[in-house]
Scaffold this motif. Structure first.
Motif: not given
Ligand code: MN
Ligand code: RM4
Ligand code: MN
Length: 397
Positions: A180, A215, A218, A242, A289
């Motif tokens: 990640e 993610d 992110h 995520h 997430d």
């Molecule tokens: Mn994450």
């Protein structure tokens, strides 16, 4: 698209919920406790079981090793608890950021003893993964630096390469490593895996069983995430997601709450890869997430799973033949309209039908609310916490 084909695609579209989404979590300013919040792994697994029972699409649960497993506890017993609740343990998330020793990073730390500490934790995580028969090791690093000159960026890069190679080789056959990335936080000057390109290089170098984890929260503002997704699938390097949504940074808001069209566009690229290019997209891990501080946790998780299904179904409906034709004619208006037509299709009746076919209630949220589960566990968990002398869990999750 044939209804049967859509239903088949929905059958295969499973979403993993995170154990940390069921417990009390907070912002760095504080934590708001919920009476129904889970404090133990057994309670988290019970809640995950409930989400799966009403949605029918969340059969696995991601675990965070430090938050969910205690020293000396048999991991297979935890797997059995999951099974009793109708779910299984999914991705294993090591914790390489919480211990005091990680103040200056974990595997990129200049102090060798800290790197050894991180390595031991990883070996424990692989052992847990084996014990619970999990096939996914999901890695996120808080490593980075906060000030220019704080550490040598390239030496840190070499340390990361070394750790990932070593861990990759320690994984048993069939296990996959997900790498990640995150552009900032908790390190704000530089992050050792700052973006998908770095994650790609690290994963590629680690070995054939490493992939990139996207993610959705992110990225820096303005990033075209579906471009990253399309690119990674084409390079056979997309490991999974995520899911969450964001307004500012790593907000972990509910998927699609801010920009559902962006999520739809990600799914559209996945379906494009499968339907137009014959790419294998079956192994992409769809994981949530999110940790909800304000919404009731189980409701938020059901809302997320339902939203993901709706946006995925819409993406399945894109008329790709028409789209190709519009692209060939370089007719941008018609091409874009293909996406919009699918996005604005009301797929809720179709999903209600899919649920009925699977003996699920057509409306998971209503059915869950009518079950009285939240009131019941609120009472039980408040009482259990009073007996233990704890008011809500102490750690972040
Ligand atoms: Mn994450
Ligand atoms: C990070 C990242 C990781 C998650 C931690 C708690 O921002 O998203 O996936 O495990 O938070
Ligand atoms: Mn995050």
């Amino acid at each position: 698209m044939e209804r049967d084909h859509l239903f088949q695609l929905l059958d295969q579209f499973n979403i993993e919920t995170p154990s940390w989404g069921y417990s009390d979590t907070g912002t760095r300013f504080g934590k708001f406790h919920q009476a129904a919040a889970a404090s133990t792994i057994d309670e988290k697994l019970a809640d995950a079981g409930i989400v799966h029972r009403y949605t029918g699409c969340c059969p696995s649960v991601a675990v965070h090793v430090l938050w969910d497993f205690s020293m000396g506890v048999d991991a297979t017993a935890t797997a059995a608890v999951a099974a009793r609740n109708g779910v299984r343990i999914g991705s294993i998330n090591p914790n390489l950021f919480q211990d005091q020793v990680y103040k200056f990073g974990s595997v990129c730390n200049p102090d060798e003893s800290v790197r050894v500490h991180a390595h031991r934790h990883l070996m424990d995580c692989i052992a847990i993964a084996k014990a619970v028969k999990s096939k996914l090791l999901s890695l996120w690093f808080a490593d980075g630096s906060n000030y220019p000159g704080q550490d040598d960026i390239v030496e840190r890069k070499e340390r990361m390469h070394g750790a990932l190679r070593q861990w990759h080789d320690a994984m048993p056959n069939g296990m996959k490593m997900l790498v990640e990335y995150k552009p900032f936080e908790p390190a704000f000057y530089h992050t050792d895996i700052a973006d998908w390109g770095m994650a790609y290089v690290f994963a590629k170098d680690a070995g054939p069983n490493a992939r990139v984890l996207v993610d959705t929260g992110h990225h820096l503002p303005g990033q075209n995430i579906e471009h990253i997704v399309a690119y990674l699938i084409d390079e056979e390097m997309l490991g999974g997601f995520h899911f969450n949504d964001r307004k500012y940074a790593d907000d972990d808001l509910t998927l699609g709450s801010i920009d559902p069209y962006a999520v739809f566009r990600i799914f559209h690229e996945i379906r494009n890869a499968a339907d137009l290019r014959g790419r294998n997209v079956d192994d992409i891990a769809y994981m949530i997430d999110q940790s909800h501080n304000l919404k009731p946790k189980i409701e938020a998780m059901i809302q997320t799973a339902v939203t993901a299904q709706e946006l995925y179904a819409k993406a399945c409906l894109v008329d790709r033949k028409k789209l190709r034709d519009a692209q060939t004619r370089m007719n941008i208006v018609d091409a874009e309209q293909c996406l919009k037509d699918a996005f604005f299709t009301d797929v809720r009746p179709l999903l209600a039908e899919w649920r009925k076919k699977k003996n699920l209630d057509a409306n998971p949220m209503e059915a869950y609310r009518a079950s009285g589960y939240e009131t019941k566990v609120s009472r039980e968990r408040e009482a259990a916490r009073a007996v233990r002398g704890t008011s809500g869990s102490g750690s972040y999750a």
